[in-house]
Design a protein around this motif. Sequence first.
Motif, PDB file in Angstrom:
ATOM      1  N   ALA A   1       0.689  -1.215  -0.325  1.00 20.82           N
ATOM      2  CA  ALA A   1       0.266   0.022  -0.528  1.00 20.82           C
ATOM      3  C   ALA A   1       1.247   1.092   0.339  1.00 20.82           C
ATOM      4  N   ALA A   2       2.222   1.486   0.994  1.00 23.42           N
ATOM      5  CA  ALA A   2       2.602   2.737   0.758  1.00 23.42           C
ATOM      6  C   ALA A   2       3.609   2.466  -0.314  1.00 23.42           C
ATOM      7  N   ALA A   3       4.055   1.713  -1.376  1.00 20.62           N
ATOM      8  CA  ALA A   3       4.712   1.915  -2.104  1.00 20.62           C
ATOM      9  C   ALA A   3       3.534   2.437  -3.465  1.00 20.62           C
ATOM     10  N   VAL A   4       2.476   1.449  -3.801  1.00 15.70           N
ATOM     11  CA  VAL A   4       1.557   2.289  -4.739  1.00 15.70           C
ATOM     12  C   VAL A   4       1.695   3.890  -4.450  1.00 15.70           C
ATOM     13  N   GLU A   5       0.689   3.997  -2.850  1.00 12.45           N
ATOM     14  CA  GLU A   5       0.870   5.245  -2.871  1.00 12.45           C
ATOM     15  C   GLU A   5       2.000   6.340  -3.400  1.00 12.45           C
ATOM     16  N   GLN A   6       3.221   5.928  -3.158  1.00 14.91           N
ATOM     17  CA  GLN A   6       4.509   6.755  -4.165  1.00 14.91           C
ATOM     18  C   GLN A   6       4.792   6.542  -5.627  1.00 14.91           C
ATOM     19  N   ASP A   7       4.140   4.971  -6.084  1.00 16.44           N
ATOM     20  CA  ASP A   7       3.856   5.731  -7.101  1.00 16.44           C
ATOM     21  C   ASP A   7       4.822   4.276  -7.602  1.00 16.44           C
ATOM     22  N   ILE A   8       5.609   3.691  -6.509  1.00 17.71           N
ATOM     23  CA  ILE A   8       6.375   2.660  -6.527  1.00 17.71           C
ATOM     24  C   ILE A   8       6.255   1.508  -7.219  1.00 17.71           C
ATOM     25  N   LYS A   9       7.001   0.731  -8.059  1.00 22.73           N
ATOM     26  CA  LYS A   9       6.071  -0.525  -8.827  1.00 22.73           C
ATOM     27  C   LYS A   9       6.544  -1.079  -8.492  1.00 22.73           C
ATOM     28  N   VAL A  10       5.186  -2.048  -8.663  1.00 21.12           N
ATOM     29  CA  VAL A  10       5.441  -3.859  -7.513  1.00 21.12           C
ATOM     30  C   VAL A  10       5.367  -4.237  -7.907  1.00 21.12           C
ATOM     31  N   THR A  11       6.057  -5.997  -8.233  1.00 20.04           N
ATOM     32  CA  THR A  11       5.301  -6.978  -9.325  1.00 20.04           C
ATOM     33  C   THR A  11       5.324  -8.401  -8.264  1.00 20.04           C
ATOM     34  N   ALA A  12       5.321  -9.148  -8.946  1.00 19.32           N
ATOM     35  CA  ALA A  12       5.461 -10.329  -8.081  1.00 19.32           C
ATOM     36  C   ALA A  12       6.051 -11.776  -8.869  1.00 19.32           C
ATOM     37  N   VAL A  13       6.221 -13.056  -8.021  1.00 22.48           N
ATOM     38  CA  VAL A  13       6.961 -14.216  -8.706  1.00 22.48           C
ATOM     39  C   VAL A  13       5.616 -15.146  -7.734  1.00 22.48           C
ATOM     40  N   PRO A  14       4.821 -15.225  -8.687  1.00 24.24           N
ATOM     41  CA  PRO A  14       3.583 -16.391  -8.512  1.00 24.24           C
ATOM     42  C   PRO A  14       4.640 -17.477  -7.576  1.00 24.24           C
TER      43      PRO A  14
END
Length: 295
Positions: free
Chosen positions: A103-116
């Motif tokens: 949530a904090a990263a999204v708020e700062q417009d930081i890319k979030v990805t995942a290794v499923p």
Amino acid sequence: MFRVTGTLVLAGTPIGDIADAPPRLATELQSADIVAAEDTRRLRGLTRALGIHTTGRVVSYFEGNESARTPELVEALAGGARVLLVTDAGMPSVSDPGYRLVAAAVEQDIKVTAVPGPSAVLTALALSGLPVDRFCFEGFLPRKAGERLGRLREVADERRTLVYFEAPHRLDDTLAAMAEVFGAERRAAVCRELTKTYEEVKRGPLAELAAWAAEGVRGEITVVVEGAPETGPAELDAEELVRRVRVREEAGERRKEAIAAVAAEAGLPKREVFDAVVAAKNADASGPAKGKGLI
């Protein structure tokens, strides 16, 4: 001015069998600038099993320090770091640390990805033998009996398949509460130690599973419960109406309010539900041989 930021990577880890580790996990662990781990000891065991070494800084990120450590990690991400988040098993954020950081990263417009990676929720759902087209994940139930009953009552009429996590020492109480709220014959599956040596899936009616669990169960538990049947008002007999009123009363509602709520749910006049409750009470008063013990 163009702003360069880092990337937050949520990495799924094996829920049991190390061979289930996604191939990208090793690559990400070796290349991340910072590895935030729920348990750094478990992380060391994971890297040993994968035959790799981390090159970045390793920090702990668990329930106790999640709030305090999140700003530090966001600052590193804002500065261009690649931060890898791993929890003890399964996907971060799913009943594990991670939501606050995402949530904090999204708020700062930081890319979030995942290794499923492996998921106890989806694995248990697939193995349960229950409908999988629509489901909802309810996580862990409250530990206190009254709060647990209240939470179960909230989804008593939920038609989607329900998935829960539970501690082994509370499993019998939870299944008994489910049988009380959902009905003794509601189908369920208890999935234990998924993908591990002693994996077991026990299927059956809730009352039967509660009796089985009373003998003691070990390991990590995921419970899958069939959704409520699509019953119309005419299909609710007096015994079921009384049971629903009793569940609401035990959760803290006054009888008058419980009767009104059950009547609304069933699409019946309040008087009909009231009469069923009074009849059950009179039956109890007549003695155990005649009464059903519903009120």
